[in-house]
Design an enzyme around this catalytic site. Structure first.
Site, PDB file in Angstrom:
ATOM      1  N   LYS A  81       0.645  -1.277  -0.037  1.00 63.94           N
ATOM      2  CA  LYS A  81      -0.014  -0.065  -0.206  1.00 63.94           C
ATOM      3  C   LYS A  81       0.897   1.256   0.106  1.00 63.94           C
ATOM      4  O   LYS A  81       0.634   2.142  -0.851  1.00 63.94           O
ATOM      5  CB  LYS A  81      -0.789  -0.050   1.281  1.00 63.94           C
ATOM      6  N   THR A  82       1.950   1.215   0.845  1.00 64.39           N
ATOM      7  CA  THR A  82       2.736   2.466   0.698  1.00 64.39           C
ATOM      8  C   THR A  82       3.482   2.703  -0.429  1.00 64.39           C
ATOM      9  O   THR A  82       3.517   3.909  -0.892  1.00 64.39           O
ATOM     10  CB  THR A  82       3.922   2.251   2.062  1.00 64.39           C
ATOM     11  N   ASP A 126      -1.299   6.553   6.386  1.00 58.95           N
ATOM     12  CA  ASP A 126      -1.252   5.108   6.617  1.00 58.95           C
ATOM     13  C   ASP A 126      -2.258   4.943   7.723  1.00 58.95           C
ATOM     14  O   ASP A 126      -2.435   5.981   8.671  1.00 58.95           O
ATOM     15  CB  ASP A 126       0.000   4.743   6.745  1.00 58.95           C
ATOM     16  N   THR A 175      -5.496  -1.362   7.030  1.00 56.24           N
ATOM     17  CA  THR A 175      -5.496  -2.819   7.279  1.00 56.24           C
ATOM     18  C   THR A 175      -6.812  -3.231   7.835  1.00 56.24           C
ATOM     19  O   THR A 175      -7.378  -4.590   7.974  1.00 56.24           O
ATOM     20  CB  THR A 175      -4.228  -3.362   8.146  1.00 56.24           C
ATOM     21  N   ARG A 234       6.591  -8.117   1.668  1.00 58.52           N
ATOM     22  CA  ARG A 234       7.438  -7.632   2.789  1.00 58.52           C
ATOM     23  C   ARG A 234       8.126  -8.939   3.390  1.00 58.52           C
ATOM     24  O   ARG A 234       9.446  -8.834   3.776  1.00 58.52           O
ATOM     25  CB  ARG A 234       6.730  -7.061   3.527  1.00 58.52           C
TER      26      ARG A 234
END
Length: 357
Positions: A81-82, A126, A175, A234
């Site tokens: 997402k980032t 975020d 999230t 990640r």
């Protein structure tokens, strides 16, 4: 380095040269780590549907010469997402401002950021579902009308002063999409749901990251890392770094299947991607509580962790992997959990089985 400088700093020319070499190596490593993140939409591996949708939104905005609609990205941690927010700003050729929901405790915190935005900039928030309510309410008019109302004074004499904002695009990431309020969710022009990655996509990501980090890796080595990455880039990149350390120190620098298996065993990551805490939860559930059902707080006490850690960090993957089930009576180990631990599941009637409704 001349003799005067050597005397001043108390180091030899050889030591100075080695220090420069180390600094250069550190800088190259930093650039390589940063380069693991894709920089363009067409560099992203996976998320094809969302990538195509965002590409159309950005292209349409470029044709019109206006900022694109506000974008909400939702999905589990580690799916990009980032990275997508950075790419959106890069594709638009504008700057990216970043903050997080927990940091916006007061409306003034958000107002200071919004009034400092330049035309067409991208603001990334975020964990937007954790933003305080006063800040969220200020965001409503900012998103719709590019305006914020700053209240001056208190009580009956308080006055709201409207401040015009430059047009901007908000990219929110969450999230926990279910925790967003309806009014905030409805103000986003596009809602993108990021999905877990397939093993094939993760293998491609591991190969790409290994090339950037300049570490040799075989196809079988990439398969081992990808298969233990829980569908999350990640985690795949994190495991790759640890296996790289092992390969460079103990195995000649190349990541083969055997090297990857040995390294991941050393770091307590098993064949399904379970780590020490995951296995502790499963072991307690199976051996201490005979497969359950048991309440999450009791299970957390048994492994010496906070209930929130067990519920939010361990359980989602254990449920998705078919090893644990959440039932009204508590947590229950499936037959697959028993088999994964090398144990035979009991055959008593009424035991929950993975195929039950």
């Amino acid at each position: 380095m001349d003799e005067d400088t050597t005397a001043e700093y108390g180091v030899s020319s050889e030591d100075w040269d080695r220090a420069l070499t180390a600094a250069e190596a550190t800088e190259l490593e930093r650039k390589a780590e940063a380069g693991i993140r894709p920089g363009k939409l067409d560099e992203i591996i996976g998320q094809g549907r969302v990538r195509e949708q965002i590409g159309l939104i950005l292209e349409g905005a470029r044709h019109r010469g206006t900022p694109p609609d506000h974008i909400l990205l939702s999905g589990p941690p580690g799916l990009g997402k980032t990275t997508l927010s950075m790419i959106i700003a890069a594709e638009l050729g504008v700057s990216l401002r970043q903050t997080s929901g927990p940091a916006l405790e007061r409306s003034g915190d958000l107002a200071a950021i919004l009034t400092g935005l330049e035309a067409n900039e991208v603001l990334f928030i975020d964990e937007i579902h954790r933003m305080a309510r006063p800040a969220e309410e200020l965001l409503y008019t900012a998103m719709e009308d590019y305006r914020v109302d700053v209240v001056v004074g208190k009580g009956p004499g308080a006055t709201a002063i409207p401040l015009e904002l430059e047009p901007f695009t908000l990219v929110g990431a969450t999230t926990r999409a279910g925790l967003l309020t309806g009014p905030l969710r409805d103000r986003f022009g596009f809602l993108g749901q990021l999905e877990f990655y397939s093993e094939g996509e993760l293998e491609a990501i591991v190969h790409r990251s290994a090339a950037i980090l300049n570490v040799g890796i075989t196809d079988d080595g990439a398969v081992q890392i990808a298969g233990r990455s829980r569908g999350t880039p990640r985690i795949a990149n994190r495991l790759l770094r640890r296996v790289r350390d092992f390969a460079q120190v103990r195995a000649g620098g190349t990541i083969t299947e055997a090297v990857a298996v040995e390294a991941l065993h050393l770091y307590d990551v098993d064949a399904l991607g379970l780590d020490r805490l995951d296995r502790a939860v499963l072991t307690a559930l199976v051996k201490t509580f005979n497969g359950g059902p048991v309440g999450p707080k009791t299970l957390a006490v048994a492994v010496g962790e906070q209930p929130d850690t067990v519920e939010e960090v361990c359980e989602p993957f254990l449920v998705r992997a078919g090893l644990l089930a959440r039932t009204p009576r508590g947590r229950v180990a499936t037959d697959a959990a028993w088999h994964h631990l090398g144990l035979r599941p009991p055959s008593a009637e009424g035991l929950f089985r993975s195929g039950d409704a």
